[in-house]
Design an enzyme around this catalytic site. Structure first.
Site, PDB file in Angstrom:
ATOM      1  N   LYS A 190      -0.756   4.769  -2.261  1.00 42.22           N
ATOM      2  CA  LYS A 190      -0.778   3.898  -3.439  1.00 42.22           C
ATOM      3  C   LYS A 190      -2.223   3.583  -3.850  1.00 42.22           C
ATOM      4  CE  LYS A 190       3.597   4.233  -3.558  1.00 42.22           C
ATOM      5  NZ  LYS A 190       4.739   3.438  -3.151  1.00 42.22           N
TER       6      LYS A 190
HETATM    7  C1  LIG Z   1       6.268   3.498  -2.759  1.00 40.82           C
HETATM    8  C2  LIG Z   1       7.352   2.884  -3.547  1.00 40.82           C
HETATM    9  C3  LIG Z   1       8.184   1.891  -3.028  1.00 40.82           C
HETATM   10  C4  LIG Z   1       8.179   1.507  -1.577  1.00 40.82           C
HETATM   11  O1  LIG Z   1       6.951   1.078  -1.141  1.00 40.82           O
HETATM   12  P1  LIG Z   1       6.735   0.873   0.436  1.00 40.82           P
HETATM   13  O2  LIG Z   1       5.541  -0.017   0.508  1.00 40.82           O
HETATM   14  O3  LIG Z   1       6.469   2.233   0.992  1.00 40.82           O
HETATM   15  O4  LIG Z   1       7.952   0.265   0.981  1.00 40.82           O
HETATM   16  C5  LIG Z   1       9.096   1.277  -3.851  1.00 40.82           C
HETATM   17  N1  LIG Z   1       9.208   1.638  -5.149  1.00 40.82           N
HETATM   18  C6  LIG Z   1       8.449   2.607  -5.682  1.00 40.82           C
HETATM   19  C7  LIG Z   1       8.603   2.928  -7.135  1.00 40.82           C
HETATM   20  C8  LIG Z   1       7.513   3.273  -4.902  1.00 40.82           C
HETATM   21  O5  LIG Z   1       6.776   4.257  -5.426  1.00 40.82           O
END
Ligand SMILES: *Cc1c(COP(=O)(O)O)cnc(C)c1O
Length: 393
Positions: A190
């Site tokens: 991210k």
């Molecule tokens: C990455 C992601 C999540 C989950 O995030 P985590 O921190 O890995 O639990 C949820 N929604 C979207 C759209 C994502 O891209």
């Protein structure tokens, strides 16, 4: 000449200062939830503060998935309640709704923004609808005016999935501050990373307190400081909770990352613009121009750079052929996402047929995400561009 290293998709930029901050936590032997988790919450809350408003409350967690799950619980969603979300998202969005006991209802997306289509949201509303769960896809803000109007009209909660949207603004206001709760992700790919990690922001102090409690077994809040100077305090388990709290080891990375959030975004904009220019003449679908968002005081967080590969336009070359071609050149890509109703678990549980969400389904068949990270060098960008152009002319 040796071949260049494999370009791992979404690999974060980790520098000396992040490493030092983690080492500092280890040397202090404070690994779990502590002062750095609290400081990181403060940093995100400050970043997500709208002009002229108080900072939201922020609760650090071990993932965005946990944040979505606890948001659903803290808003008291009940079995049988329907939550309308998007067919074009990561499975975590839908899983969180199901684990909270509610029923996900999918709306199709806008073909140019990949964001949930407010007109389809309206069509999906029933007397059981209790909440909307929009996702700011790739970091481009959803049409929050339209969604909040629907929510108001039908008395619905709104949870914003901000996994892609740390930097996202909609008409000058921060993504995650429109609804009841916004859930952020700091997963390794991210925009800001802590390895695994997440956070919920909310204007409602009671919701923040409930999420914080549910994230640590449901133990009464003073359990967080039960080894304070005043001596030992017994805790009460007030609700049956979870183990979702953020560690200082994670927050240590995030604290240093936040100092670079602006610089990272600028760098991704350079990558984004190079791709848009280089691919302008190719027979592929490019992301909608950023002017759409910029002109309204909005901001795209530039989390994903996605192109659409339609074999009818590329002379038969498929998305999967491009994935494989780039992989062989040592370039990692991503697919964000195959549409939710194409996955077997949901088909089995809900009887969904992806054809009922034609836009999300088509995007899911054609989309590929090219590397977009502050870690990319100019040479990396050149490699990606010539890789794509080597297959598609
Ligand atoms: C990455 C992601 C999540 C989950 O995030 P985590 O921190 O890995 O639990 C949820 N929604 C979207 C759209 C994502 O891209």
């Amino acid at each position: 000449m040796s071949s260049p290293e494999y370009l791992v998709f979404g690999q974060p930029l980790i520098a000396r200062d992040e490493i030092d901050e983690v080492v500092d936590s280890m040397q202090k032997a404070w690994l779990g939830t502590g002062p750095k988790a609290a400081a990181f919450e403060k940093s995100i809350a400050a970043y997500k503060t709208n002009p002229g408003e108080a900072a939201p409350f922020a609760v650090g967690l071990n993932s965005c998935t946990a944040g979505l799950h606890l948001s659903c619980l803290a808003l008291d969603l009940q079995p049988g309640d329907e939550v309308i979300t998007t067919a074009m998202t990561f499975c975590a969005t839908v899983n969180a709704i199901i684990h909270a006991g509610a029923t996900p209802v999918l709306a199709d997306v806008d073909p140019s923004t990949f964001n949930i289509d407010p007109a389809d949201v309206r069509r999906k509303i029933t007397p059981k609808t209790k909440a909307l769960l929009p996702v700011h896809f790739a970091g481009r803000p959803c049409d929050m005016d339209a969604l909040m109007a629907i929510a108001k009209e039908h008395n619905l909660h709104v949870i914003e999935d901000c996994a892609h949207a740390i930097e996202t603004l909609y008409k000058g206001r921060a993504a995650g501050t429109f609804g009841d709760c916004g859930a952020l992700s700091f997963y390794s790919t991210k925009n800001i990373v802590t390895g695994e990690g997440g956070m919920v922001i909310t204007k409602d102090e009671a919701i923040a307190a409930r999420i914080k409690m549910l994230a640590l077994h449901g133990m009464s809040l003073d359990a967080w400081k039960r080894f304070s100077d005043d001596g030992y305090k017994h805790y009460d388990v007030a609700e049956v909770g979870f183990k979702y709290n953020m560690m200082d080891l994670q927050a240590a990375i995030g604290l240093r990352q936040m100092e670079k959030i602006g610089a990272y975004l600028e760098r991704r904009l350079v990558v984004w613009n190079r791709y848009q220019e280089a691919f302008a003449d190719l027979p592929i679908g490019l992301p909608a121009p950023l002017e759409d968002t910029l002109s309204t005081g909005s901001r795209h967080a530039l989390h994903l750079y996605t192109v659409l590969i339609d074999p009818a336009r590329t002379g038969g070359i498929t998305r999967d052929a491009l994935l494989l071609h780039l992989h062989r050149l040592g370039i990692g890509t991503g697919v964000h996402y195959r549409a939710i109703p194409t996955h077997s678990a949901y088909k089995k549980r809900f009887g969904w047929d992806a054809a009922a969400w034609p836009v999300a389904h088509r995007i899911g068949e054609q989309t590929v995400s090219l590397p977009l990270s502050a870690k990319l060098t100019d040479a990396d960008i050149d490699r990606v561009i010539s890789g794509v152009k080597g297959l598609i002319k």
